[in-house]
Design a protein around this motif. Structure first.
Motif, PDB file in Angstrom:
ATOM      1  N   ASP A 335       1.118  -1.694   0.034  1.00  0.00           N
ATOM      2  CA  ASP A 335      -0.073   0.266  -0.210  1.00  0.00           C
ATOM      3  C   ASP A 335       0.994   1.417  -0.612  1.00  0.00           C
ATOM      4  O   ASP A 335       1.055   1.810  -1.121  1.00  0.00           O
ATOM      5  N   ARG A 336       2.146   1.452   1.110  1.00  0.00           N
ATOM      6  CA  ARG A 336       2.724   2.304   0.684  1.00  0.00           C
ATOM      7  C   ARG A 336       3.394   2.656  -0.370  1.00  0.00           C
ATOM      8  O   ARG A 336       3.207   3.236  -0.674  1.00  0.00           O
ATOM      9  N   LEU A 337       4.076   1.561  -1.251  1.00  0.00           N
ATOM     10  CA  LEU A 337       5.137   1.382  -2.011  1.00  0.00           C
ATOM     11  C   LEU A 337       3.788   2.020  -3.280  1.00  0.00           C
ATOM     12  O   LEU A 337       4.575   2.677  -3.887  1.00  0.00           O
ATOM     13  N   GLY A 338       2.913   1.678  -3.059  1.00  0.00           N
ATOM     14  CA  GLY A 338       2.276   2.029  -4.453  1.00  0.00           C
ATOM     15  C   GLY A 338       1.859   3.368  -4.553  1.00  0.00           C
ATOM     16  O   GLY A 338       1.346   4.132  -5.763  1.00  0.00           O
ATOM     17  N   LEU A 339       1.625   4.338  -3.114  1.00  0.00           N
ATOM     18  CA  LEU A 339       1.347   5.613  -3.161  1.00  0.00           C
ATOM     19  C   LEU A 339       3.159   6.441  -4.397  1.00  0.00           C
ATOM     20  O   LEU A 339       2.363   6.555  -5.109  1.00  0.00           O
ATOM     21  N   GLY A 340       4.184   5.780  -3.694  1.00  0.00           N
ATOM     22  CA  GLY A 340       4.676   6.494  -4.409  1.00  0.00           C
ATOM     23  C   GLY A 340       5.350   6.190  -5.869  1.00  0.00           C
ATOM     24  O   GLY A 340       5.608   6.915  -6.717  1.00  0.00           O
ATOM     25  N   VAL A 341       4.979   4.748  -6.336  1.00  0.00           N
ATOM     26  CA  VAL A 341       4.797   4.372  -7.843  1.00  0.00           C
ATOM     27  C   VAL A 341       3.863   4.943  -8.356  1.00  0.00           C
ATOM     28  O   VAL A 341       4.037   5.697  -9.594  1.00  0.00           O
ATOM     29  N   ALA A 342       2.396   5.159  -8.098  1.00  0.00           N
ATOM     30  CA  ALA A 342       1.427   5.636  -8.636  1.00  0.00           C
ATOM     31  C   ALA A 342       1.836   7.279  -8.972  1.00  0.00           C
ATOM     32  O   ALA A 342       0.830   7.671 -10.237  1.00  0.00           O
ATOM     33  N   SER A 343       2.532   7.379  -8.576  1.00  0.00           N
ATOM     34  CA  SER A 343       2.949   9.173  -7.894  1.00  0.00           C
ATOM     35  C   SER A 343       3.823   9.022  -9.253  1.00  0.00           C
ATOM     36  O   SER A 343       3.598  10.502 -10.840  1.00  0.00           O
TER      37      SER A 343
END
Length: 417
Positions: A335-343
């Motif tokens: 969930d956390r890494l997804g925020l960075g990757v999606a950005s």
């Protein structure tokens, strides 16, 4: 306008050297076939490169063939030695190789927070000198007709922090030890005949993953570095993009939900760093109930252990609510890494994001798949998420590749350049 004879010779020599670098030892006949040059032209360039100490006879092609055309020519690997440094906040690692990139010696030294700047610099410089001596890169005898034989030609340094795009120097960065910047000048002073170049660690990791790792088939991608700190390297159309001030990819400062507050201009606490850096990953594992064997483990070990413990289908997405601590941990981390990757995907649309560093490598395909599921829910843009193939070793490898490129550019350059 046709090239002058001297320019044409220099171009032919460089082409032949690059082929020998890429293909390994070749006969004169093979060089003729690969270059398209005439037999006399190939014979002349072989003589020139041999006289310059850049190539030598390393064998023969086939037991049945004899004579000059059967000789195998290869690059003289010890014509120059190279060193690569991975400079972390807690220590330094060094690798010394020959011109073909074969590792001859390697070593590391820890540098504690309480070590003074002068002492830290001396520890690091002494490590380089000692490792070079062990590899035979210091004091090597000159061969007849060849100057500067076998010394430490180029040092490539990977360090955290920003690289000034105008000067190529490591800039002052808050939170980093003072000895990082002093080290470059100290190495140049102690090794005055050696070229010293410094590059951001994440950029070097991206270079290594593109040349030898998970992004070999990509000329546009982003590497997300997941280690003690966080960072990103942006490669578009085969070129590294630094930004106007050298700060492209400083994703640790990215404001994200789930933190106590936004980051500041001098502190990335509150940014993506607070969710994905090693310390945050260890805290997340603890909060999810993950307990490491022996009671203590770093972020990469915790992620690796969780991946090994969950079913082949992945984390809690494949299990009922309240599943295992390891599955909950991986899902929360995704969930956390997804925020960075999606950005990153929303701004750059790179088509591929590599999860690099020790944590990305430890998570492997399991973590990459979980992150991809989050990104697909948040972004309409088609993106691959891949696990880094080289882990923390990517920085040293990238520094070595950079040093080798710089040395070859000089050694293989046309005369007078």
């Amino acid at each position: 306008m046709p090239a002058s004879p001297s320019t044409a010779r220099a171009i032919n020599d460089r082409l032949a050297l690059r082929l020998l670098q890429q293909e390994g030892p070749l006969t004169a006949g093979q060089l003729k076939q690969l270059t398209g040059l005439s037999r006399p032209t190939v014979a002349d360039l072989v003589d020139r490169l041999s006289a310059a100490g850049l190539i030598d006879v390393v064998g023969e092609a086939g037991e049945q063939r004899r004579g000059p055309n059967a000789k195998l020519y290869g690059i003289v690997a010890d014509r120059a030695h190279l060193a690569a440094l991975d400079v972390r906040t807690e220590g330094v690692s060094v690798v010394v190789s020959d011109l073909l990139g074969r590792v001859l010696a390697e070593a590391s030294v820890p540098i504690g927070d309480d070590t003074g700047t002068g002492s830290a610099v001396e520890l690091a410089v002494t490590l380089v000198e000692r490792t070079a001596k062990q590899a035979g890169a210091a004091g090597a005898p000159a061969r007849e007709g060849v100057g500067e034989w076998g010394g430490l030609h180029t040092v490539g340094i990977g360090a955290p922090g920003l690289i000034d795009p105008g000067t190529g120097d490591l800039r002052d960065s808050s939170g980093l030890p003072a000895w990082h910047r002093r080290l470059v000048a100290a190495l140049q002073e102690r090794l005055p005949d050696t070229r010293v170049i410094v590059e951001n660690e994440t950029n070097l990791a991206a270079l290594a993953e593109q040349r030898e790792g998970a992004a070999r088939d990509r000329d546009t991608f982003v590497l997300l570095w997941l280690g003690r700190g966080t960072g990103a390297a942006v490669v578009l159309d085969g070129a590294l993009r630094r930004g106007a001030s050298g700060g492209a990819g400083e994703i640790g400062f990215l404001p994200v939900p789930g933190t106590d507050g936004p980051p500041s201009a001098t502190d990335c606490t509150g940014g993506f760093h607070s969710l994905a850096a090693a310390g945050a990953v260890v805290e997340l594992a603890r909060a999810c109930g993950v307990r490491a064997a022996g009671g203590r483990a770093g972020a990469a070990e915790l992620v690796r252990g969780a991946v090994a413990a969950v079913p082949a289908g992945g984390g809690a997405l494949a299990a009922p609510p309240g599943g295992s601590a390891d599955a909950r941990f991986l899902d929360a981390l995704a969930d956390r890494l997804g925020l960075g990757v999606a950005s990153v995907v929303a701004v750059l649309d790179p088509g591929c994001v590599v999860l690099g560093g020790e944590v990305g490598h430890a998570g492997g395909e399991v973590l990459a798949r979980l992150v991809l599921e989050r990104v697909r829910r948040m972004s309409p843009l088609v993106t691959e998420v891949r696990a880094g193939a080289l882990g923390g070793a990517a920085v040293l490898r990238g520094a070595l590749l950079t040093a080798r490129d710089r040395a070859q550019d000089e050694l293989f350059a046309p005369p007078g350049r």
